[in-house]
Design a protein around this motif. Structure first.
Motif, PDB file in Angstrom:
ATOM      1  N   ASP A 105       4.607  -2.560   8.392  1.00 25.21           N
ATOM      2  CA  ASP A 105       3.622  -3.089   7.450  1.00 25.21           C
ATOM      3  C   ASP A 105       3.829  -4.592   7.223  1.00 25.21           C
ATOM      4  OD1 ASP A 105       1.959  -3.689   5.364  1.00 25.21           O
ATOM      5  OD2 ASP A 105       2.521  -1.967   4.139  1.00 25.21           O
ATOM      6  N   ASP A 106       2.816  -5.420   7.612  1.00 25.41           N
ATOM      7  CA  ASP A 106       2.915  -6.871   7.485  1.00 25.41           C
ATOM      8  C   ASP A 106       2.942  -7.321   6.029  1.00 25.41           C
ATOM      9  OD1 ASP A 106       2.985  -7.269  10.167  1.00 25.41           O
ATOM     10  OD2 ASP A 106       0.821  -7.604  10.386  1.00 25.41           O
ATOM     11  N   GLN A 107       2.441  -6.482   5.121  1.00 29.02           N
ATOM     12  CA  GLN A 107       2.383  -6.828   3.702  1.00 29.02           C
ATOM     13  C   GLN A 107       3.742  -6.694   3.015  1.00 29.02           C
ATOM     14  OE1 GLN A 107      -0.705  -7.914   2.436  1.00 29.02           O
ATOM     15  NE2 GLN A 107      -1.124  -7.828   4.626  1.00 29.02           N
ATOM     16  N   ARG A 108       4.677  -6.007   3.658  1.00 32.65           N
ATOM     17  CA  ARG A 108       5.978  -5.789   3.005  1.00 32.65           C
ATOM     18  C   ARG A 108       6.873  -7.015   3.145  1.00 32.65           C
ATOM     19  NH1 ARG A 108       6.038  -0.146   1.054  1.00 32.65           N
ATOM     20  NH2 ARG A 108       8.123  -0.763   0.384  1.00 32.65           N
ATOM     21  N   GLU A 109       7.612  -7.301   2.090  1.00 31.18           N
ATOM     22  CA  GLU A 109       8.524  -8.431   2.036  1.00 31.18           C
ATOM     23  C   GLU A 109       9.784  -8.079   2.839  1.00 31.18           C
ATOM     24  OE1 GLU A 109       9.532 -11.639   1.947  1.00 31.18           O
ATOM     25  OE2 GLU A 109       8.014 -11.647   0.352  1.00 31.18           O
ATOM     26  N   LYS A 110       9.882  -8.629   4.058  1.00 30.43           N
ATOM     27  CA  LYS A 110      10.988  -8.260   4.953  1.00 30.43           C
ATOM     28  C   LYS A 110      12.329  -8.866   4.529  1.00 30.43           C
ATOM     29  CE  LYS A 110       8.551  -5.937   8.129  1.00 30.43           C
ATOM     30  NZ  LYS A 110       7.185  -6.164   7.639  1.00 30.43           N
TER      31      LYS A 110
ATOM     32  N   LYS B  88       5.725   2.560  -6.382  1.00 26.98           N
ATOM     33  CA  LYS B  88       4.666   1.627  -5.940  1.00 26.98           C
ATOM     34  C   LYS B  88       4.901   0.170  -6.332  1.00 26.98           C
ATOM     35  CE  LYS B  88       0.770   4.815  -5.427  1.00 26.98           C
ATOM     36  NZ  LYS B  88       1.342   6.053  -5.955  1.00 26.98           N
TER      37      LYS B  88
ATOM     38  N   ASN C 126       8.155  -3.806  -3.047  1.00 30.07           N
ATOM     39  CA  ASN C 126       7.403  -4.243  -1.863  1.00 30.07           C
ATOM     40  C   ASN C 126       8.299  -4.728  -0.719  1.00 30.07           C
ATOM     41  OD1 ASN C 126       4.875  -4.509  -0.606  1.00 30.07           O
ATOM     42  ND2 ASN C 126       4.971  -6.730  -0.865  1.00 30.07           N
TER      43      ASN C 126
END
Lengths: 197, 197
Positions: free
Chosen positions: A73-78, A97, A100
């Motif tokens: 998921d590109d939206q997740r803070e890696k 929820k 992130n």
């Protein structure tokens, strides 16, 4: 009563977590009331789950693909990694929820009594991710048990020298309890009140 | 989390009696820890139970053959018939070990509210057995609920004119409870204290 097929099925249900003899009997009887199609669907879902669900190559989460949905998921803070004992803990955390970041499943806790050493856990792959992926913060969400605490301390000692912020879930959860059993509000409080180690 | 195979399996476990979402999740996860062979054994036991277990042609008990083990047993007293609502009640009664008669499963209770009339139950086949098999006594072991009592009364009114002793399980069981939930001592007391209707 000489119903071997039923006895075998009852034994299978008894192997499930928290299922006693009476519950297993009721479950087995309920199957006898199923249509042939319903029974086949149930049987197939067991085989399918076992066959389709593997481990994510990055974080060891359950996944039907090489890389799990969270890591993909590109939206997740890696740059934020939450370390959990078990892949099923991720489901509990995901329900809240408001987290992130991404995860890392170490696959247990350090427990000399049970012969589990750091080498038996996915700690090397965690350090490799931290070195390569630009990680800023590691949240250690092992269970608030003796082994969970020991493991949290062990990991924090490895990571802090790297200049990375290491925090621990706050004791919103009952001490001695397990993440897997906690309700969502408790998990949310624990996430908000996380403290630096 | 996008693990469709796991979601399907959780839904299957939720369909079982007294299994909520959390329990179903734990059961599904435990399957992921199974070996391939264990998962296949579980799946097969569901299909096998459903395929192999039929109803006894005489008493409607569960059976893997045309005639159930109780009806086939020469040591059982064929002149005493114990009438139960459901085949699973027989397992509860058999555990007590001091009943040596045979059974008859009527398959429910008379319940006008739910549209169940005497014709929907295996009562005709019971009368046929009584007429043909030299029955001396009928013990009515329907559950001590309103419907169970109504059904007991209805059956006793049909059978008593035939000159047959009709008794009812004593209220050793908690009123409103179900045979399926009773412990063995309670069932034994209820059998011993049976009263004539």
């Amino acid at each position: 009563m000489a119903l071997p097929s039923l006895e075998i099925l009852i034994e299978q249900f008894r192997k499930l977590p928290s299922v006693g003899r009476k519950s297993a009997e009721r479950m087995a009887y309920s199957i006898l009331d199923y249509s042939k199609e319903e029974a086949e669907l149930f049987a197939k879902s067991i085989i399918d789950a076992k066959e389709n669900i593997k481990r994510c190559k990055i974080c060891h989460n359950f996944s039907e693909d090489e890389i799990c949905p969270v890591c993909r998921d590109d939206q997740r803070e890696k740059s934020i990694i939450c370390v959990v004992e078990d892949a099923r803990d991720i489901i509990s955390l995901e329900k809240v929820k408001n987290y992130n970041g991404v995860y890392h499943v170490i696959g247990g806790t350090i427990s000399p009594m049970n012969g589990v050493t750091p080498d038996d856990l996915n700690i090397k792959s965690l350090l490799m991710r931290i070195n390569n992926d630009g990680t800023n913060e590691v949240i250690i969400a092992t269970n608030p048990t003796v082994e969970g605490e020991t493991t949290a301390l062990y990991i924090s000692k490895l990571i802090k020298p790297l200049g990375i912020k290491v925090s621990r879930l706050a004791y919103g959860m009952p001490v001695g309890g397990e993440l897997d059993h906690a309700d969502e509000v408790t998990i949310m409080r624990a996430l908000e009140g996380r403290r630096e180690l």
